[in-house]
Design a protein around this motif. Structure first.
Motif, mmCIF file in Angstrom:
data_model
loop_
_atom_site.group_PDB
_atom_site.id
_atom_site.type_symbol
_atom_site.label_atom_id
_atom_site.label_comp_id
_atom_site.label_asym_id
_atom_site.label_seq_id
_atom_site.Cartn_x
_atom_site.Cartn_y
_atom_site.Cartn_z
ATOM 1 N N ALA A 1 0.831 -1.205 0.000
ATOM 2 C CA ALA A 1 0.000 0.000 0.000
ATOM 3 C C ALA A 1 0.868 1.258 0.000
ATOM 4 C CB ALA A 1 -0.939 -0.009 1.200
ATOM 5 N N VAL A 2 1.895 1.271 0.844
ATOM 6 C CA VAL A 2 2.809 2.421 0.898
ATOM 7 C C VAL A 2 3.534 2.575 -0.431
ATOM 8 C CG1 VAL A 2 4.921 3.290 1.992
ATOM 9 C CG2 VAL A 2 3.076 2.387 3.403
ATOM 10 N N ALA A 3 3.962 1.461 -1.018
ATOM 11 C CA ALA A 3 4.662 1.518 -2.302
ATOM 12 C C ALA A 3 3.752 2.045 -3.404
ATOM 13 C CB ALA A 3 5.192 0.141 -2.675
ATOM 14 N N GLY A 4 2.508 1.627 -3.390
ATOM 15 C CA GLY A 4 1.566 2.124 -4.384
ATOM 16 C C GLY A 4 1.366 3.621 -4.271
ATOM 17 N N LEU A 5 1.183 4.099 -3.053
ATOM 18 C CA LEU A 5 1.030 5.538 -2.835
ATOM 19 C C LEU A 5 2.300 6.291 -3.201
ATOM 20 C CD1 LEU A 5 -0.976 5.535 0.514
ATOM 21 C CD2 LEU A 5 -1.820 6.080 -1.778
ATOM 22 N N TRP A 6 3.443 5.723 -2.833
ATOM 23 C CA TRP A 6 4.740 6.345 -3.139
ATOM 24 C C TRP A 6 4.950 6.438 -4.648
ATOM 25 C CZ3 TRP A 6 8.524 8.163 0.232
ATOM 26 C CH2 TRP A 6 9.753 8.468 -0.329
ATOM 27 N N ALA A 7 4.649 5.369 -5.376
ATOM 28 C CA ALA A 7 4.835 5.351 -6.824
ATOM 29 C C ALA A 7 3.876 6.335 -7.506
ATOM 30 C CB ALA A 7 4.628 3.944 -7.369
ATOM 31 N N LEU A 8 2.648 6.443 -7.004
ATOM 32 C CA LEU A 8 1.698 7.394 -7.587
ATOM 33 C C LEU A 8 2.105 8.841 -7.314
ATOM 34 C CD1 LEU A 8 -1.773 5.758 -6.869
ATOM 35 C CD2 LEU A 8 -0.699 6.115 -9.090
ATOM 36 N N ALA A 9 2.537 9.105 -6.116
ATOM 37 C CA ALA A 9 2.861 10.474 -5.726
ATOM 38 C C ALA A 9 4.169 10.961 -6.347
ATOM 39 C CB ALA A 9 2.925 10.583 -4.209
ATOM 40 N N ARG A 10 5.177 10.126 -6.386
ATOM 41 C CA ARG A 10 6.501 10.555 -6.835
ATOM 42 C C ARG A 10 6.826 10.118 -8.252
ATOM 43 N NH1 ARG A 10 10.192 13.029 -3.401
ATOM 44 N NH2 ARG A 10 11.762 11.871 -4.515
ATOM 45 N N GLY A 11 6.042 9.185 -8.768
ATOM 46 C CA GLY A 11 6.369 8.656 -10.087
ATOM 47 C C GLY A 11 7.517 7.669 -9.971
ATOM 48 N N GLY A 12 7.870 7.049 -11.050
ATOM 49 C CA GLY A 12 8.975 6.110 -11.024
ATOM 50 C C GLY A 12 8.489 4.672 -10.951
ATOM 51 N N ALA A 13 9.435 3.789 -10.815
ATOM 52 C CA ALA A 13 9.140 2.357 -10.836
ATOM 53 C C ALA A 13 8.513 1.912 -9.513
ATOM 54 C CB ALA A 13 10.405 1.569 -11.106
ATOM 55 N N PHE A 14 7.556 1.008 -9.630
ATOM 56 C CA PHE A 14 6.895 0.455 -8.450
ATOM 57 C C PHE A 14 7.863 -0.402 -7.636
ATOM 58 C CE2 PHE A 14 4.460 -2.942 -6.389
ATOM 59 C CZ PHE A 14 3.641 -2.172 -5.564
#
Length: 122
Positions: free
Chosen positions: A34-47
């Motif tokens: 869940a944190v990774a999904g939010l992080w990838a959406l917010a900052r962009g970049g690879a999941f």
């Protein structure tokens, strides 16, 4: 076999501790995802990069939980223990195990798994 003798069978304690570890590991992985999904959406970049960072983050938080321990475990029976020894498992109907790992030990094992996963992914 009497009730006391059945509660000291090593398989019962092993089943309970395995379930307790797996539940905490699944919750930790779900939180990391869940944190990774939010992080990838917010900052962009690879999941995968975000997942590695999230595994380190959740693993570190889990290590802090290991240091804190769980006072509620000493006072009452945890829900995982109630579930693990309900009628779900036919061989475990008798009673709860006399010996168990401390809450901190389980959290350290979960944290180690999450941190190793973070290392593998980075």
């Amino acid at each position: 076999m009497d009730r006391r003798a059945r509660s000291t069978v090593p398989g019962m304690s092993l089943a309970y501790e395995s379930i307790r570890f797996l539940i905490r590991l699944v919750v930790g992985l779900a939180l990391a995802l869940a944190v990774a999904g939010l992080w990838a959406l917010a900052r962009g970049g690879a999941f995968v990069d975000a997942l590695a960072i999230a595994c380190f983050l959740v693993g570190g938080l889990t290590l802090m939980l290991a240091a804190a321990g769980s006072p509620s475990r000493r006072d009452s029976v945890s829900w995982t223990q109630k579930w693990a020894f309900s009628d779900t498992f036919g061989e475990n109907r008798s009673s709860r195990p006399d010996t168990s790992l401390s809450t901190g030990a389980v959290f350290v094992a979960v944290a180690a798994c999450l941190i190793v996963l973070g290392i593998i992914l980075s």
